[in-house]
Each structure stands twice: as structure tokens, then as C-alpha cells.
Enzyme design. Sequence first.
Site, short mmCIF file in Angstrom:
data_model
loop_
_atom_site.label_atom_id
_atom_site.label_comp_id
_atom_site.label_asym_id
_atom_site.label_seq_id
_atom_site.Cartn_x
_atom_site.Cartn_y
_atom_site.Cartn_z
N ASP A 241 5.81 3.14 7.24
CA ASP A 241 4.69 2.52 6.77
C ASP A 241 4.16 3.37 5.95
O ASP A 241 3.01 4.72 6.24
CB ASP A 241 3.91 3.10 8.50
N GLU B 90 -5.21 2.01 2.00
CA GLU B 90 -5.56 0.81 3.34
C GLU B 90 -5.14 0.99 4.22
O GLU B 90 -6.13 0.44 5.67
CB GLU B 90 -4.16 -0.09 2.97
N GLU B 91 -5.34 2.62 4.61
CA GLU B 91 -4.96 2.53 6.41
C GLU B 91 -6.95 3.01 6.59
O GLU B 91 -7.17 2.56 7.82
CB GLU B 91 -4.48 3.93 6.44
N ASP C 91 17.20 -3.33 3.30
CA ASP C 91 17.70 -3.99 1.80
C ASP C 91 17.74 -5.82 2.32
O ASP C 91 17.41 -6.30 1.39
CB ASP C 91 19.20 -3.29 2.53
N ASP D 108 15.28 -7.42 -1.60
CA ASP D 108 16.61 -8.86 -1.43
C ASP D 108 15.98 -10.06 -1.89
O ASP D 108 15.92 -10.87 -2.58
CB ASP D 108 17.89 -8.88 -1.13
N ASP E 282 4.04 -5.03 3.77
CA ASP E 282 3.74 -3.27 4.62
C ASP E 282 4.73 -3.82 5.94
O ASP E 282 4.40 -3.95 6.44
CB ASP E 282 2.32 -4.21 4.97
N HIS F 264 1.99 5.42 12.96
CA HIS F 264 1.15 6.01 12.54
C HIS F 264 1.24 7.33 13.73
O HIS F 264 0.22 8.02 14.04
CB HIS F 264 -0.10 5.25 13.10
N HIS G 17 0.98 -1.40 -0.38
CA HIS G 17 -0.07 0.13 0.25
C HIS G 17 0.56 1.77 -0.09
O HIS G 17 1.94 1.34 0.90
CB HIS G 17 -0.80 -0.15 1.07
#
Length: 458
Positions: free
Chosen positions: A156, A190-191, A321, A325, A219, A306, A144
Site C-alpha cells: 500500500d 492519498e493517505e 503479476d 497484466d 491501490d 498500514h 498513489h
Amino acid sequence: MPELNGPTLPTHPPRSTSRTRPAGLLATGAALAATLLGVAAGPALAVPTTASARPAVAAGPDIPVANIKAHLAQLQSIATANGGNRAHGRSGYKASIDYVKGKLDAAGFTTTVQQFTTGGSTGYNLIADWPGGDADHVVFAGAHLDSVSAGPGINDNGSGSAGVLETALAVAREGYKPAKHLRFGWWGAEELGMRGSSYYVNQLPAGERGKIDAYLNFDMIGSPNPGYFVYGYDQNLKALFENWFAAKNIATEIDTEGDGRSDHAPFQQAGIPVGGLFSGADYRKTAAQAQKWGGTAGQPFDRCYHASCDTSANINDKALDTNTDAIASAVWTLSGGTTNPPQGKVFESKSQLPIPDAGPAVESPVTVSGLTGNAPSALKVSVDIKHTWRGDLVVDLVGPSGLAYRLKDSSGNDSADDVIATYTVDASSETANGTWKLRVQDIAAQDSGRLDGWKLSF
């Protein structure tokens, strides 16, 4: 991810002294995942092969964390310019969609913006299809893109959105030819309760739903006090990720905090196999988790969940990272394709060059000749650096004019070994012929390494 509890303070994980990567285990994990999922498992290729007429069986590439963070910097700038957030119905969200779409369009994806209405405002989903692959068998990765109204939402879920975006762009860079069709999605609202992804799944004809072999959801993958959580809904997809992390000596746990609270839920309810990764929100890290993952016990995985402090400073580079990957590896493994090596002339240095620990920069030259005009706007720079803490390294390409192009910044959080990656540089202002240099500097003490070689692909 929708709200559950409330926040407190993280620290970054300490420098680890034991980081081993058994190649045999990695190969075994890939082969097992391939057997479980019914796809071809190929040898691990760190970077694309050089010019050749023969395609190679492809494994997921290493995704440069600098590229992912560049997307996060753009999302932060968008939020800053649009009232401090990228929430549904706000200008910052539409600007985020436009940014991601622009990157994908330029890379050759077929993009579709899907509109829906919720909460009295227009929402947007962005779907990107990579041309080719078996359209009856779709591998789908998504995240999202919206934030809450309280802040810019960089962990987020800028983190998941940027990880999926850079994986998609790597598909284009690598000239990847998947056996299965690849699709990527960025969801709105989405929230507010997975409104965008629910709209997408509900609008999808049953026959099209049946073509999706797997939906992978990401997410929050860069939490500052991170955990390494794997979705446990589908046994095959769970094993795929668990084996990948086990090969890197990273323990995982099954995600329970995000259960049913993100965009995998509508896909799962429609009978589509779902998998994914999560680095934790406002649950608190236990002592046992801190022992195996580092970080601070008793504190939330993300104290800025949030909140207005979920900015570009609220990211653990190593988790970002590593998880990205893992996304790339899953997409490559599940889609089972080949890579078309870059065509054109390749100029290479295979000379080893020691990199002094916390010392001055070293330079390795490559002489380019026999070309006409300027260098391309998508010059490929492949580097092979062995180092026991790659976060210490700053890497630049220096053109014949003396102008430096930053390939990799240092990062105190990136404790992984080695820099084996291919970067794309807009070097169109440089004359192609001349002496090009790779400049590498180790800016922190304790770890050492060497440059094993590098090349330019025109």
C-alpha cells in the site's frame, strides 16, 4: 489507502492443479469490451512482432513480474534509507517521486511534477504523458505513491505504483502508438484523504476533465492473502476487467472495502468514468473467497496493512503479476492503438529444447554475426517457454563473454503457465558478434516444460 480497521496473519495461496486458459473466451471478452467501449479490438499478441515495416494491431503485453518487483525493491531501499517510510512530507516520498520520474524521463515520457500543500508540508503529484494519440480522448491510469508514516508501504501502495510504472514503461518498450492519448499519474498524500488527486482534479479546467474518457485506479494489487476485486462504478470498465479475468478462469468480486477511499473518488465526483482493481486490505477473507482464490479464510487480505511489516516480503507475486497484466490489457484495449515492431537485425533460434523437471540448466545457443562493435544498451531478448508452473523457472541470457544477465527469477507464488515475454538487457559491455545463449533451469519438482524458441533484436 486511508485507514479503516486493523490487521492479522496471511498465507500464500496453495499450488493450483487446474489452470486453464480458454483462448476463445479471451477473444470473446476482448471483443465485447471493445464493443462496449467503442475501440478497436485486435488479436492477442504475446510479444511485439519482429522487424517489419508494417504496424500490427496491438493487445496488451505480458508484463514481467521481475520488472515490477525490481521497482518494489527500489521503493523498499528508499524507505529504508529515509526513516522507514515514504510518507507525505518526508524525504522518502520525494525520493520515490524522483525514482519514478527518472524511469519515465529515460523512456521518453513528458513528465510534470505538480506541487501542492497539505498538512503543513509540500506534496507532489507526478504526471506522465506519452507523446501522440488523440488529445481530446485521454486514457488515464494512476496510483498513489505515498505510504503511511508507520512503514514503507510496499503493498500500500508500492504495488499499484510499480504496476502502473511498468505498464507505462512497456508502452515505450513496445513502440506503442495509441489512438487515444495515454496519461499516467502518481499521487501524493492519498493517505491523508486523497489530497494529491483531489488537487489535480480541482486544478483541471472543465474542458480538460471532459477529455478524460476513463480514469483507472490501482491501490494495492499484491496483497499477500489476495482477493481479486473489480471497481463497479462504471459498467463498461467493470465489464472490461471482469471479462479479462474470466478468460483466465479467475473469479472476481465487486470492491466494497475501498469504496470512496482511494484516488478514483475525486475523478468520479468530477463526472469522469472510473474503474480499477484491488487485492484487499484489512477486511478478512471469507471461507467462500478462500475456496475460489486460495489463501487463508478468517485472516485479512493484508495483515500488514498500514504497519511496519508492509515491506517487500509482504507481496503475493502471482496477484501482483496477474493484476499488472490486467492493467496493461485495459490500457491497450481502451486506447486502441498499434505497435511499431522493433527495427534492426534479429537473430533467432526456433529449436525446441526440453526443460528437465527440477533438473540441471539447459542452454540454447544463437550465433550473431555481421554486426560491428558492442551490443546495445537496450538489447531485446524475446523468449517463448511453455511450462505448467512458470514460477519454477530461472532464465538467464549468457553473453559471448560468458557473463550471465538475469531475465527472470523463480517464485513459489507464480503459478501461471508459460513465459512468453520480451526483456530489455543492457549488454553494452559485450561484443555483438559471437555465441549468445539462453539458459533455463527448473528448480522445483512437479511441473515440466520446454523452450520453444527465443530471439535477440539488435
